[in-house]
Design an enzyme around this catalytic site. Structure first.
Site, mmCIF file in Angstrom:
data_model
loop_
_atom_site.group_PDB
_atom_site.id
_atom_site.type_symbol
_atom_site.label_atom_id
_atom_site.label_comp_id
_atom_site.label_asym_id
_atom_site.label_seq_id
_atom_site.Cartn_x
_atom_site.Cartn_y
_atom_site.Cartn_z
ATOM 1 N N GLY A 109 39.427 38.838 29.633
ATOM 2 C CA GLY A 109 40.023 39.485 28.468
ATOM 3 C C GLY A 109 40.960 38.585 27.708
ATOM 4 O O GLY A 109 41.410 38.907 26.618
ATOM 5 N N LYS A 130 43.279 29.879 29.361
ATOM 6 C CA LYS A 130 43.778 31.222 29.688
ATOM 7 C C LYS A 130 44.919 31.551 28.728
ATOM 8 O O LYS A 130 45.846 30.755 28.580
ATOM 9 C CB LYS A 130 44.261 31.230 31.142
ATOM 10 C CG LYS A 130 44.707 32.572 31.657
ATOM 11 C CD LYS A 130 44.919 32.493 33.170
ATOM 12 C CE LYS A 130 45.548 33.757 33.712
ATOM 13 N NZ LYS A 130 45.803 33.656 35.159
ATOM 14 N N ASP A 142 46.156 41.886 24.459
ATOM 15 C CA ASP A 142 46.223 41.052 23.255
ATOM 16 C C ASP A 142 45.535 39.704 23.430
ATOM 17 O O ASP A 142 45.504 38.894 22.516
ATOM 18 C CB ASP A 142 47.691 40.840 22.854
ATOM 19 C CG ASP A 142 48.509 40.160 23.960
ATOM 20 O OD1 ASP A 142 47.926 39.814 25.018
ATOM 21 O OD2 ASP A 142 49.721 39.980 23.770
ATOM 22 N N GLY A 143 45.045 39.451 24.644
ATOM 23 C CA GLY A 143 44.344 38.186 24.873
ATOM 24 C C GLY A 143 45.263 36.997 25.072
ATOM 25 O O GLY A 143 44.811 35.858 25.180
ATOM 26 N N ARG A 193 42.958 25.784 32.891
ATOM 27 C CA ARG A 193 42.713 25.935 34.332
ATOM 28 C C ARG A 193 41.419 25.238 34.719
ATOM 29 O O ARG A 193 40.434 25.283 33.977
ATOM 30 C CB ARG A 193 42.624 27.422 34.645
ATOM 31 C CG ARG A 193 42.311 27.737 36.077
ATOM 32 C CD ARG A 193 42.788 29.113 36.442
ATOM 33 N NE ARG A 193 41.922 30.176 35.940
ATOM 34 C CZ ARG A 193 42.107 31.458 36.240
ATOM 35 N NH1 ARG A 193 43.123 31.831 36.991
ATOM 36 N NH2 ARG A 193 41.301 32.365 35.759
ATOM 37 N N ASP A 269 38.272 41.159 41.751
ATOM 38 C CA ASP A 269 38.081 40.284 40.581
ATOM 39 C C ASP A 269 38.910 39.018 40.707
ATOM 40 O O ASP A 269 38.709 38.079 39.932
ATOM 41 C CB ASP A 269 38.419 41.030 39.282
ATOM 42 C CG ASP A 269 39.803 41.644 39.309
ATOM 43 O OD1 ASP A 269 40.084 42.416 40.241
ATOM 44 O OD2 ASP A 269 40.610 41.339 38.411
HETATM 45 P P1 AMP Z 1 44.652 39.772 36.021
HETATM 46 O O1 AMP Z 1 45.644 40.809 36.432
HETATM 47 O O2 AMP Z 1 45.259 38.617 35.274
HETATM 48 O O3 AMP Z 1 43.763 39.340 37.122
HETATM 49 O O4 AMP Z 1 43.735 40.495 34.922
HETATM 50 C C1 AMP Z 1 42.998 41.644 35.167
HETATM 51 C C2 AMP Z 1 42.123 41.934 33.973
HETATM 52 O O5 AMP Z 1 42.923 42.219 32.833
HETATM 53 C C3 AMP Z 1 41.197 40.807 33.563
HETATM 54 O O6 AMP Z 1 40.026 41.372 33.081
HETATM 55 C C4 AMP Z 1 41.982 40.124 32.476
HETATM 56 O O7 AMP Z 1 41.152 39.404 31.582
HETATM 57 C C5 AMP Z 1 42.622 41.310 31.788
HETATM 58 N N1 AMP Z 1 43.859 40.958 31.091
HETATM 59 C C6 AMP Z 1 45.044 40.639 31.657
HETATM 60 N N2 AMP Z 1 45.958 40.375 30.699
HETATM 61 C C7 AMP Z 1 45.356 40.520 29.516
HETATM 62 C C8 AMP Z 1 45.778 40.380 28.157
HETATM 63 N N3 AMP Z 1 47.022 40.049 27.831
HETATM 64 N N4 AMP Z 1 44.855 40.614 27.201
HETATM 65 C C9 AMP Z 1 43.607 40.961 27.503
HETATM 66 N N5 AMP Z 1 43.142 41.107 28.757
HETATM 67 C C10 AMP Z 1 44.004 40.895 29.756
HETATM 68 MG MG MG Z 2 42.253 38.265 37.421
#
Ligand code: AMP
Ligand code: MG
Length: 514
Positions: A109, A130, A142-143, A193, A269
Site C-alpha cells: 500500500g 517504501k 496515504d502511501g 529496502r 504478511d
Molecule cells: P505493515 O503494518 O507496515 O506491515 O502494513 C500492513 C499493510 O498496511 C500493508 O498492506 C501496507 O502496505 C499497508 N500500509 C501501511 N501503512 C500504509 C500507508 N501509510 N499507506 C498505505 N498503506 C499502508
Molecule cells: Mg507489512
C-alpha cells in the site's frame, strides 16, 4: 542532511533527462509473472528530495555505484521522482493474517518494487521503495512513511545484518520535503529496502483465498527457483518448498531469541518466504530479561511477546501449509495424503527450533561439546536472569570475561540481586567448561562472537530518531549505525552505547511504523 551531503542543501526538481547515468542493471522476473500478481504503478514524486544516507558497503556488494546513488539523479530515483532505466515499478499483491484475523487483500500500500539486481555474489535481490506513494492496495492509507520509522528500520535492519541475522537491508533513506499526518504532523521520508525477495506467507494466502490454484503453483515454482532451487530436484518439490521455508524460519526465530529481538508484528504478511526478517515496525530488543516482554502498543494481548515468537512462527507456517494444500494434494495424490504430508512438515518445527536454539545457547555459554545437561544448564541461567531482570545482552557479554577466570564473575554478579543464585549456577558452569580442553582465552573469544556488546538499545534508537525529527540532526543516527556495524567488538570510548537505559530514558512502548 548529513554533513557530507550536498544534495540536501537545495531541493532537486524532477529533470526528466533522457540520459540517466544511474545504473542498476534491473532484471524484472516478478514483472514477468501473471498480471494478477501485482499492480503496475510508479512511485509518486515528492516535493523536495533530500539525501539522508546511502549504504556504501551494501551498494557496492550489490554491484551498484554509491556515488551514482547519492548524485542528484540518484536521489530523484530514491525519492520516486524518477523511474530508473530498466525499472518496471510494481506494487505486490498479498493477503495476510493480522493478529490472527484474515484480511484477503493487503498488498504493497506504500511500496514499489523497482526491480531486482544481481549482487556480486550472484544472488538476486529486490530493490523496493517504501513510503513512495499510494497504490491500488493503499486502502485508506496515504502511501507515505514518516521519517522516524524509516530511520528505525534503517538502524535496526542494519544492526540485525551486522549481528549475523538474516534480514532485509537498508540501501538508502531520503527526506521528501513533505509532511505526513499521523497522530502528529511529521516529516516524510522514503526508505530503499533490499531483500532476497518480498514474497510472504501472505502472498500464497492471497491466491489460496481466491481458490486460484494455478497462481499458487506459479508462485511456488517462482519461490523454488528463486530461493530453494534444490527443492526442484525433489520427488515432491512443493513439500520440499514447505520443508525449506519451515527450516529457515526455525533458524531465524532461534536467532531472534538468542539475541533478544522482538519483531512485534509477526503477521503472515510480515513472514518472508526467504526466511529473512522483514517489515520492521514496532520491533525492539530486550533489555531486562523478561520472557513475556511486549513493546508494541498495538499488541495488547501479547500475541507476539518475546517468548511467543516460536509459537507465532509455527502458526504462520501452518497458514503457509494450508495455502499450499491445493498443490500438495496434486503432488501427494489425495487430500488425506497432502494433509499428512503438511503435518509431517510442520511437526519438524519444534525439534528444529529447539536444536537451533540449544546450539546457539551452547555458543553463548562457551560450550564446544554437546553434553546431556547443557539444555538444563542454559535454561537455569535464563530462569535466574528472568527472576533478577538481568540485562539480556550485558549478562551474556560479561559472562565471556568470566570464562577467563573466576575474578570475571563480579561483572556478571552485578546483574543479580540474589547473587547467591548466580554463584551456584556459575559453579556448575565452571565444572562443565573444565571438562573441555580449550584455553580460557579461546573460550572467551569464541563466546564474544555469540554475545554482542552492542545492540540497538531502544533509548538510543529513540534518541537518534528524535534528533533527526525534531532538530534535523542526523549525527546521532550516523553514529549509532557506525557503532552497531561491529556489534561483537569492544569499541573503546563508546561504552555509553552498551549501557541500559536509565529509568527516565527507558522505552516501555513502541509504535507501529505506519
Ligand atoms: P505493515 O503494518 O507496515 O506491515 O502494513 C500492513 C499493510 O498496511 C500493508 O498492506 C501496507 O502496505 C499497508 N500500509 C501501511 N501503512 C500504509 C500507508 N501509510 N499507506 C498505505 N498503506 C499502508
Ligand atoms: Mg507489512
Amino acid at each position: 542532511m548529513t554533513s557530507s551531503d550536498a544534495s540536501s542543501a537545495s531541493p532537486i526538481a524532477p529533470s526528466g533527462s533522457s540520459h540517466p547515468s544511474v545504473h542498476f542493471g534491473f532484471e524484472n522476473t516478478y514483472a514477468r509473472l501473471p498480471e494478477r500478481f501485482f499492480a503496475r504503478v510508479d512511485p509518486t514524486p515528492v516535493t523536495a528530495p533530500g539525501l539522508i544516507k546511502v549504504n556504501l558497503e551494501l551498494a557496492r556488494s550489490l554491484g551498484l555505484n554509491p556515488d551514482e546513488l547519492a548524485s542528484p539523479e540518484g536521489v530523484e530515483i530514491l525519492a520516486g521522482n524518477r523511474v530508473a532505466t530498466g525499472s518496471e515499478p510494481l506494487a505486490l499483491a498479498y493477503a495476510g493474517h493480522q493478529f490472527g484475523h484474515f484480511v484477503p487483500q493487503l498488498g504493497d500500500g506504500r511500496a514499489n518494487l523497482l526491480g531486482e539486481v544481481r549482487a556480486r555474489d550472484g544472488s538476486r535481490y529486490d530493490i523496493q521503495l517504501k513510503g513512495s506513494g499510494p497504490t491500488p492496495f493503499s486502502r485508506r492509507g496515504d502511501g507515505r512513511a514518516a521519517l522516524g520509522p524509516v530511520l528505525r528500520e534503517y538502524i535496526v535492519s542494519e544492526a540485525m545484518a551486522a549481528l549475523g541475522i538474516p534480514t532485509s537491508r537498508a540501501l538508502a533513506a531520503v527526506t521528501t520535503g513533505e509532511r505526513v499526518f499521523r497522530e502528529a504532523i511529521l516529516p516524510g521520508a522514503v526508505f530503499t529496502r533490499v531483500a532476497a525477495s518480498h514474497l510472504r506467507v501472505g502472498t500464497f494466502q492471497y491466491f489460496a483465498a481466491q481458490g486460484d490454484t494455478d497462481a499458487i503453483r506459479t508462485l511456488a515454482d517462482y519461490a523454488i527457483a528463486r530461493h530453494y532451487p534444490q527443492a526442484a530436484q525433489s520427488s515432491h518439490p512443493y513439500r520440499a518448498l514447505l520443508d525449506s521455508v519451515i527450516s529457515r524460519h526455525t533458524r531465524l526465530v532461534a536467532q531472534w531469541m538468542l539475541i533478544g529481538f522482538i519483531h512485534g508484528v509477526m503477521n503472515t504478511d510480515n513472514t518472508s518466504i526467504s526466511g529473512e526478517t522483514i517489515d520492521y515496525g514496532p520491533c525492539a530488543f530486550l533489555e531486562e530479561y523478561d520472557p513475556l516482554k511486549v513493546f508494541s502498543s498495538i499488541d495488547q494481548m501479547g500475541r507476539y511477546a518475546y517468548s511467543n515468537q516460536p509459537l507465532a512462527a509455527r502458526w504462520n507456517l501452518t497458514r503457509l501449509a494450508e495455502a499450499l494444500l491445493p498443490i500438495l494434494v496434486e503432488e501427494a495424490g489425495s487430500k488425506e495424503a497432502a494433509i499428512a504430508s503438511a503435518n509431517e512438515a510442520l511437526a519438524a518445527f519444534d525439534p528444529q527450533f529447539e536444536a537451533a536454539r540449544l546450539a546457539g545457547l551452547r555458543r553463548k555459554l562457551g560450550l564446544f561439546t554437546e553434553q546431556a545437561g547443557d539444555a538444563a544448564l542454559a535454561e537455569d541461567f535464563l530462569k535466574q536472569m528472568a527472576l533478577n531482570r538481568a540485562d539480556f545482552t550485558l549478562t551474556f557479554r560479561h559472562l565471556c570475561d568470566a570464562a577467563t577466570g573466576k575474578e570475571g564473575d563480579e561483572r556478571v554478579r552485578q546483574f543479580f540481586t540474589s547473587t547467591g543464585s548466580f554463584d551456584a549456577w556459575s559453579a556448575r558452569w565452571r565444572e562443565r567448561i573444565a571438562a573441555e580442553d580449550a584455553s580460557p582465552q579461546t573460550r572467551a573469544a569464541e563466546m564474544r562472537k555469540a554475545n554482542p556488546t552492542f545492540i540497538p538499545r531502544n533509548h538510543l534508537v529513540e534518541a537518534a530518531l528524535n534528533a533527526a525529527v525534531t532538530r534535523q540532526d542526523f549525527k546521532p543516527f550516523e553514529e549509532l549505525i557506525d557503532v552497531l556495524s561491529h556489534p561483537y567488538q569492544d569499541q573503546p570510548g563508546r561504552e555509553r552505547y552498551t549501557i541500559p537505559a536509565q529509568p527516565d530514558e527507558a522505552v516501555t512502548q513502541t509504535f507501529c511504523g505506519t
